[in-house]
Design an enzyme around this catalytic site. Structure first.
Site, PDB file in Angstrom:
ATOM      1  N   GLY A   1      -6.985   3.185   0.926  1.00  0.00           N
ATOM      2  CA  GLY A   1      -7.403   1.686   0.731  1.00  0.00           C
ATOM      3  C   GLY A   1      -8.690   1.272   1.091  1.00  0.00           C
ATOM      4  N   GLU A   2      -8.903   0.928   1.712  1.00  0.00           N
ATOM      5  CA  GLU A   2     -10.008   0.100   1.665  1.00  0.00           C
ATOM      6  C   GLU A   2     -11.329   0.183   0.844  1.00  0.00           C
ATOM      7  OE1 GLU A   2     -11.634  -3.327   4.796  1.00  0.00           O
ATOM      8  OE2 GLU A   2      -9.916  -2.170   6.339  1.00  0.00           O
TER       9      GLU A   2
ATOM     10  N   ALA B   1      -8.334  -1.415   8.418  1.00  0.00           N
ATOM     11  CA  ALA B   1      -9.212  -0.051   8.599  1.00  0.00           C
ATOM     12  C   ALA B   1      -8.916   1.329   8.197  1.00  0.00           C
ATOM     13  CB  ALA B   1      -9.867  -0.205   9.949  1.00  0.00           C
ATOM     14  N   SER B   2      -7.812   1.035   6.615  1.00  0.00           N
ATOM     15  CA  SER B   2      -7.448   2.039   6.044  1.00  0.00           C
ATOM     16  C   SER B   2      -6.770   3.095   7.214  1.00  0.00           C
ATOM     17  CB  SER B   2      -8.299   3.003   5.545  1.00  0.00           C
ATOM     18  OG  SER B   2      -8.955   2.275   4.183  1.00  0.00           O
TER      19      SER B   2
ATOM     20  N   ALA C   1      -5.021  13.900   6.334  1.00  0.00           N
ATOM     21  CA  ALA C   1      -4.849  12.877   5.844  1.00  0.00           C
ATOM     22  C   ALA C   1      -6.327  12.357   6.566  1.00  0.00           C
ATOM     23  CB  ALA C   1      -3.704  12.606   5.464  1.00  0.00           C
TER      24      ALA C   1
ATOM     25  N   GLN D   1       1.093  -1.098   0.114  1.00  0.00           N
ATOM     26  CA  GLN D   1       0.106  -0.071  -0.372  1.00  0.00           C
ATOM     27  C   GLN D   1       0.899   0.917   0.308  1.00  0.00           C
ATOM     28  OE1 GLN D   1       1.864  -1.378   2.216  1.00  0.00           O
ATOM     29  NE2 GLN D   1       0.555  -0.796   4.758  1.00  0.00           N
ATOM     30  N   GLY D   2       2.390   1.250   0.246  1.00  0.00           N
ATOM     31  CA  GLY D   2       3.104   2.340  -0.273  1.00  0.00           C
ATOM     32  C   GLY D   2       3.272   2.538   1.271  1.00  0.00           C
TER      33      GLY D   2
END
Ligand SMILES: Cc1cc2nc3c(=O)[nH]c(=O)nc-3n(C[C@H](O)[C@H](O)[C@H](O)COP(=O)(O)OP(=O)(O)OC[C@H]3O[C@@H](n4cnc5c(N)ncnc54)[C@H](O)[C@@H]3O)c2cc1C
Lengths: 289, 773, 158
Positions: B717-718, B523-524, B713, B484-485
């Site tokens: 992702g999710e 959970a991102s 931010a 995911q970086g």
């Protein structure tokens, strides 16, 4: 994978000699794109593996007076990119372009695909529509047979244990012939759920259908011609309604079975749609040929 | 704010290793003397092991250890998010593929042969696969604790009163089949014991969870369990803590040698974990003007054999609360004799959103409103109450402060997306195609969704930043590297705070013996929540550097700043010293180099709570002759707050769109009717959308700067998978007039529905694919 | 186990090895030679993570016996860079984010290499067709296409 003895004959003769001594416990490997998967899952467990991939005399693609001659070890990719194919047999190139991945086509062979006889395979239906033949060789001699007769059933062929498939012969199409192919897939470049190849030859007036072949893939244990549907077209002017009629009959001729991806009923419906669409494309091509 | 590292398309920190093949995943690790493990799996959906005889297998040369239920603790272990609750190996098997025994041997071949020599006598038990069947009182009981979990409920107001106040009540029901994470990487775990110390190498997103749970289960001090978390080849919820992790641990202890268990693709598909099968219903009360008065959602989730989830609420209860005085969101978890189900990307929100969105569409159509209008009227805004984590506080018996939403860019997402897809000109009304050409019908559709940005209650992550004498920086977190970086994003945060080039930062993540404790990467969480700790650690390091500089530059520490690797006095850029010169300088007083090390344990506040939002727009063409749906265009607009690295986030969105659209159009596990066995555990029969199947999605970020998250931010992702199915279903409805309320809508399902006018899957078995009755 | 002699060039280096008949090329690379850059991800010949070049052609090392490459030349991801200097394709992937988790990346890059060697100026569509057969669950496809096209430009010296 079960262990085996690996043999790599350098010549056709050596390969045939090995095969002649076969007690039903050896297997030919060409590109291995299908065979190694089967062996990996323990579904095929040969004692001897005869690798013919290195026999360069079976790797060729040439044009003769009567048509194309393709050595069985010619890779899918060579067929796809050959200028000889692109001129006049472009349906083969088009079919190859959507067969598996480039990486599979780079190593897998045309002969291997034909011998593998996967009912979902793309090669045989198109070859059948083109009226192709296969040449088989053994120490006993050689014989040829229409591809149509070669695929005898679910992963079964007419090949004898001592024989190799040596060559695929594709005749020049008759004048005013168009052939088109389409496979219906879930995702791009995938195995066919249903495939249809239609070849139409028009008469000299370019109006009536002189000859027709409708080949269905993935709807029977082996690629099948929808012969009753073909009859509907022959001798008549092909209009949408006629194609519709042929499509209906073809879908009745098909013998699909349900699998996890599609039901038999749905596959019949797809045959209906594809015969109509592909038939139309073949007709257009015939008109221009 | 002028930013130097945040918001930049910084290359992945580990890109070099990745493009050269040097990056090591767990499958690439091999230790001296290492043994290989294989697992004997149940052929039955439900059975008791009456007898198990391993003597022949033990006698096989090369076999070094065999474990059965007799060799593992009687107690169950529990995954912290309830993705698993059961014994490592039990004397009862609960699904085809369940672990029965495991062998460690000198080679995989020997291990496999040994499996075939283990004799097991089973006594078959009745089984249940279907979600609704399993809820019946006389159903075969899968879990020792019964099939039906105590429901979790988030509730406020009085829904009956809310429905009374509505002009229109819409009821809707949806189902979804089971998707698999299908990451490209393979799961592997290597365990080795040195005396009473255990070391585990595994590709994982939840490194510290593996350590903590493992240590508790083995009754060992956490300090003596070391988990070296390696990068995963994608994960999407799969490279979590799973039951298979325990197997090499017990084998290695018995064999006295390192043991590696690497799962095959087939095992990954059919024995680890998958998305649940579910059934959702929504009752929605709406006023004539489109405002919502009450929502009652019921969600039934099939847990498979060892899932124990009772609460996959992420954000659905909080997405539509602007006007909503009354809400009730119920969740029911149910056990079956299928492979364990659990968290997968977009857990809860994806499938619940699908039902919610369709209910909203139904209401809008009845009221003569468009899909944009009704959503714009009701979506939550900053300051609105957020209640999704109420059940956690109830369970933990903790007082829960009132919580409100931190920010919402939903409005912009909808408006920007509409503009990008050309909504005004293409929207022709409900059930109205934009274009009909023979059998091909085109239309557009849209849907929105949200997801959580981490969860405070999951724990407080800590981060360490070390500044070396040459000015280079080491960053340590316990986070998981799942493609995911995160390594890059966290480095960007440090670079921004510390004022050094991002290239000077090297991260070490997820080695429990080296890195500070972190919440699992779920959970991102990382950009938003872990980022807060990273920012704090970097700020503390900066403070130390400024203190050092204060002597050097003759200014107060608070008057010193660092930018582009230069330490300077604010307002006097000439009074400066290069960062690396400062950190290399011997302090005349102490006679040594400075040692700069900073750690921070910090989390997000209780409130406000950040959610991230998205609106997806799809243009499709339905071939009504074949039922095939072709996506012509796809616009994905995301509010994930400030985008720390646009390239990373774009990849995240595209991957979510491919997975979400794939789930909608055909990705599904197929279960055998008689055994529950997964029939398509491979990449040939499990159909995944790739680059030719969907045109490149157009990705837009609206960047509503969040007041809570690091530099504003939020997560990303999710959630990216969440709105896809609903957006496609709406587009298909507009193209054809037929509504699809069961995921997936494969070509055949679409075809049949178009013929009958009702979305119904004709497949006999309910668990085979989801369908609506 | 029955073994046979194999003479093979891998990443420019000549090897004489004795391998078991059933050893797949990928196992030879990963297990015997510890070239673990080539990945395995499926058992159905369908993911392309294991792509390497044999005599310049991209093939799946999981579907070829090691003995079948006797006398041939193999290039793996480890052989692409020139020492520490990345190949332009690798550089382009780094710069353009043509990757996420990196598991499919070696295979994708090897296919890209074969493509550009054969066709230095592919169209976007040609690139897309080649890379679309690779399973990239992280969905980096748009950026992979961009990476390959930009690498092509750089390799052409534009
Ligand atoms: C992921 C994937 C996707 C695929 N998709 C498709 C697809 O869409 N359409 C399609 O048609 N195919 C598809 N295939 C199948 C595959 O491309 C071909 O079947 C393959 O190329 C066969 O050629 P081969 O040389 O590798 O044969 P091998 O695997 O070496 O051999 C196949 C069989 O043929 C026999 N054989 C081979 N050559 C000879 C010979 N000369 N004489 C006698 N017997 C011989 C072998 O003994 C064996 O039984 C796919 C394969 C994979 C792995």
């Amino acid at each position: 994978m079960k262990n085996f003895e690996y043999l790599a004959p350098k010549t056709v003769k050596d390969a045939l000699t090995l095969l002649a001594g076969d007690q039903g416990d050896s297997k030919v490997i060409a590109g291995g794109q299908s065979l190694l998967l089967l062996m990996g899952h323990g579904l095929v467990t040969p004692k001897y593996l005869i690798d013919i991939k290195g026999i360069s005399s079976l790797n060729y693609l040439q044009k003769t007076q009567s048509g194309l001659e393709i050595g069985s070890l010619t890779t899918h990719r060579s067929v796809e990119t050959s200028p000889l194919i692109r001129n006049g047999f472009c349906v083969l190139a088009q079919m190859e372009g959507a067969l598996a991945s480039l990486e599979t086509r780079n190593w897998g062979t045309l002969g291997g695909n034909v011998c593998h006889a996967d009912p979902k395979g793309d090669v045989c239906p198109v070859l059948i529509a083109l009226g192709a033949k296969v040449k088989m060789i053994s120490l006993r001699g050689e014989r040829t047979m229409a591809v149509e007769d070669f695929s005898t059933g679910y992963f079964e062929t007419a090949l004898n244990p001592d024989e190799l498939l040596a060559e695929i012969q594709v005749p020049n199409p008759a004048p005013r012939t168009g052939t088109a192919y389409h496979k219906f897939t879930m995702i791009e470049g995938d195995y066919a759920i249903v495939s249809t190849t239609v070849s139409i030859t028009l008469d000299a007036s370019n109006e009536k259908c002189k000859d027709a072949r409708i080949v269905l893939g993935a709807v029977a244990p082996a690629p099948m011609r929808a012969k009753r549907a073909e009859k509907v077209l022959v001798g008549r002017e092909i209009k949408d309604s006629l194609l519709q009629e042929a499509a209906q009959i073809a879908s009745e001729e098909a013998e699909p079975v349900s699998d996890m991806h599609a039901s038999d009923e749905y596959k019949r419906e797809l045959v209906k749609v594809l015969v109509k669409r592909v038939g139309k494309e073949a007709l257009e091509k015939a008109g221009m040929a | 704010m002028e930013l130097s590292a945040i918001g930049k398309r910084v290359a992945l920190e580990d890109a070099y290793e990745k493009v050269t093949g040097k990056l090591k995943f767990a499958v690439d690790i091999s230790l001296p003397g290492m043994l290989h493990a294989k697992v004997l799996r149940s052929p039955y959906a439900h059975a008791k092991i009456v007898n198990i005889d391993t003597r022949k297998a033990e006698a096989l040369p090369g076999v070094r250890a065999i474990i059965t239920h007799k060799d593992v603790p009687k107690e169950e272990w529990m995954e912290l998010w309830l993705n698993y609750y059961g014994r490592v190996i039990d004397d009862r098997v609960r699904f085809v593929g369940d672990e029965v025994a495991a062998v460690a041997a000198t080679s995989i071949d020997v291990a496999e042969e040994a499996l075939s020599l283990i004799e097991v006598e089973y006594e078959e038990l009745p089984h249940v696969f279907d979600l609704e069947e399993a809820m019946k009182p006389d159903a075969p009981q899968v879990s020792p604790y019964g099939n039906v979990r105590e429901p979790t409920i988030v509730e406020w107001g009085d829904i009956e009163q809310g429905f009374k106040g509505a002009d229109l009540i819409v009821e809707h029901k949806t189902r979804a089949g089971s998707q698999q994470h299908a990451p490209v990487g393979l799961n592997a775990c290597i365990a080795t014991w040195e005396g009473d110390k255990l070391t585990i190498w595994t590709s994982a997103q939840s490194v510290f969870e593996i350590r903590d749970v493992m240590a508790r289960y083995l009754k060992m001090p956490m300090s003596k369990v070391r988990v070296i978390g390696l990068p995963t080849g994608g994960s999407f919820g799969l490279f979590w803590l799973n039951n298979f992790h325990f197997i090499p641990v017990f084998l290695a202890r018995k064999a006295g040698k390192p043991v590696k268990l690497e799962l095959t693709r087939e095992e990954i598909f059919s024995t680890v974990k998958r998305r649940e099968i579910c059934m959702t219903s929504v009752k929605l009360g709406v006023k004539r003007d489109g405002t919502f008065t009450a929502i009652h959602m019921k969600h039934y989730w099939e847990n498979g054999a060892y899932g124990f989830k009772t609460n996959p609420y992420e954000t659905m209860s909080d997405l539509w609360v602007r006007n909503l005085k009354h809400g009730k969101f119920e969740f029911h978890g149910v056990s079956t004799n299928l492979c364990t189900a659990g968290c997968m990307r977009g857990v809860g929100d994806l499938v619940q959103d699908f039902c919610m969105e369709q209910a909203i569409d139904k209401a809008a159509e009845k009221l003569g409103m468009g899909p944009l209008e009704i959503r714009l009227k009701n979506h939550s805004r900053a300051g609105d109450p957020q209640r999704a984590d109420v059940p956690f506080y109830q369970w933990a018996k903790l007082a829960r402060p009132e919580k409100t939403l931190s920010s919402s860019g939903m409005d912009k997402c909808i408006k920007e997306g509409a503009k990008a897809i050309g909504w005004q000109e293409k929207w022709k009304g409900w059930g109205q195609p934009t274009e009909v050409n023979g059998s091909k019908r085109r239309a557009i559709g849209m849907a929105v969704s949200s997801h959580c940005s981490g969860q405070r209650y999951l724990g407080t992550s800590s981060v360490t930043v070390k500044v070396n004498q040459d000015g280079s920086v080491n960053l340590f977190t316990g986070a998981g590297r799942m493609g995911q970086g995160m390594e890059t994003t966290q480095a960007q945060i440090v670079a921004e705070v510390l004022g050094v080039p991002v290239e000077s930062i090297k991260g070490t993540h997820g080695d429990t013996e080296v890195c500070p404790w972190s919440v699992a990467t779920v959970a991102s969480i990382n950009a938003h929540q872990t980022g807060v700790a990273t920012q704090a650690a970097a700020a503390e390091a900066k403070r130390q550097v400024c203190e050092l500089a204060s002597k050097e530059l003759g200014a107060k520490p608070e008057d010193i700043d660092i930018k582009k690797g230069v330490v300077f006095v604010k307002g006097h850029p000439k009074r400066s010293i290069p960062f690396a010169d400062l950190t290399a300088k011997i302090d005349p007083e102490t006679g040594t180099w400075p040692t700069i090390i900073a750690s921070a344990s910090k989390s997000i506040p209780h409130s406000p709570v950040a959610r991230f939002y998205m609106a997806h727009f799809a243009e499709v063409e339905v071939d009504t002759d074949t039922g095939k749906v072709k996506i012509l265009r796809y616009v994905a607009v995301h509010d994930s707050g400030r985008i720390i690295n646009p390239s990373i986030c774009e990849n995240q969105v595209v991957s979510g769109v491919l997975q979400g659209c794939g789930f909608a159009l055909g990705e599904r596990l197929v279960f055998d009717e008689n055994t529950g066995q997964i029939l398509n555990p491979n990449f040939t029969d499990y159909k995944i959308l790739k680059a030719l199947d969907v045109p490149d999605p157009e990705v837009i970020f609206v960047e509503e700067i969040d007041p809570v998250g690091t530099f504003g931010a939020k997560g990303i992702g999710e959630g990216t998978v969440c709105p896809c199915a609903a957006a496609l279903a709406q587009a298909i409805y507009n193209a054809t007039g037929v509504e699809f309320n069961a995921i997936p809508f494969t070509p055949e399902i679409v075809f049949r529905a178009l013929r009958s006018g009702v979305a119904k899957d004709a497949d006999e078995s309910r668990y085979h694919v989801a369908y609506l009755n | 186990m029955i073994t046979k002699d194999l003479s093979i060039t891998i990443n420019g280096k000549q090897y004489r090895l004795s391998v078991g008949a059933r050893t797949l090329l990928v196992d030879l690379l990963r297990n015997d030679l510890e070239l673990t850059g080539t990945k395995v991800a499926c058992d159905s010949g369908s993911c392309l993570a294991c792509t390497v070049l044999v005599d310049g052609k991209a093939v799946k090392s999981c579907s070829i016996l090691a003995l079948q490459v006797d006398g041939r030349s193999v290039l793996t991801i480890e052989g692409l860079a020139n020492g520490d200097k990345l190949h332009p394709i690798q550089e382009s992937f780094v710069k353009n984010h043509g990757l996420a988790c990196g598991y499919c990346t070696p295979g994708v890059i090897m296919s890209a290499k074969a493509l550009l060697d054969e066709n230095p100026s592919p169209t976007e569509d040609e690139v897309r067709h080649v890379i679309s057969d690779h399973l990239c669950r992280c969905g980096a496809y748009p950026k992979i296409v961009k990476s390959v096209l930009e690498a092509a430009e750089i390799m052409r010296g534009e």
